[in-house]
Write a protein that holds these residues in place. Sequence first.
Motif, PDB file in Angstrom:
ATOM      1  N   THR A 139       7.663   6.675   9.619  1.00  0.00           N
ATOM      2  CA  THR A 139       7.860   8.082   9.271  1.00  0.00           C
ATOM      3  C   THR A 139       8.137   8.935  10.503  1.00  0.00           C
ATOM      4  OG1 THR A 139       6.517   7.960   7.271  1.00  0.00           O
ATOM      5  CG2 THR A 139       6.721  10.117   8.315  1.00  0.00           C
ATOM      6  N   LEU A 169       9.205  10.223   4.964  1.00  0.00           N
ATOM      7  CA  LEU A 169       7.823  10.107   4.477  1.00  0.00           C
ATOM      8  C   LEU A 169       7.644   8.937   3.521  1.00  0.00           C
ATOM      9  CD1 LEU A 169       6.931  13.868   3.914  1.00  0.00           C
ATOM     10  CD2 LEU A 169       5.998  12.343   5.657  1.00  0.00           C
ATOM     11  N   THR A 172       5.567   6.172   5.028  1.00  0.00           N
ATOM     12  CA  THR A 172       4.109   6.316   4.954  1.00  0.00           C
ATOM     13  C   THR A 172       3.596   5.886   3.594  1.00  0.00           C
ATOM     14  OG1 THR A 172       4.094   8.126   6.556  1.00  0.00           O
ATOM     15  CG2 THR A 172       2.210   7.956   5.083  1.00  0.00           C
TER      16      THR A 172
END
Length: 219
Positions: A139, A169, A172
């Motif tokens: 990320t 993102l 993640t």
Amino acid sequence: MDGLQWLREGDAVTRGVALLLLAMSVASWVVIVWRLRLLLRAGAGVRRAKAAFWQAASLDAALPGMAAFDREGLALPLVRAARQDPGTQGTLAGAGDAAQRLTRVLREALDTVARRLQFGQVLLATVGSIAPFVGLLGTVWGIYHALVGLSQGGQITIERVAGPVGEALVMTAAGLAVAIPAVLAYNVFGRIAGRIEADLEGFAHDLRELLAGGGPPRG
């Protein structure tokens, strides 16, 4: 831009992080499936094998009955170890009285069984610990490249930032998706394996007391 396109357009670090997360996910799920099968069969198998042992007329007669239930080979090694000669006189393996030698061989057999029950726990713990950080690395790297690209493309607006950052993102989220099953499996399997080990330790203690006190007939 979909996830696959973003991955195809990523650099070596982005692809390496994605491949590492994929490898950790596959490895952890293989271990989870294998250990689930082992522990589900082991719990009932050990209990039934112990019952078959205590209902047998002799040590030799107990082995076939135990083998029919203990298909994972967890209780049988204890009985087989107790029946074997631990060593010849004049060696350290044969030193001490019969009870001491019996304790030694049963402990060694228990250690071997415990290692089998705990196989894969280190991998699950490792995946559960580092997968979120691997995803976070992806990320951070993706956000960095997204911001660099935006800074070179003129005016920066929230619409232009939201898309690339949102896609970064995803790494993640992928790291968490890999880690959560591994952590849950580690905790659940550790508890189940601990109960089985305690059951086997109790059986080994009873077996030692039985054989050290003169023992049942062997044939």
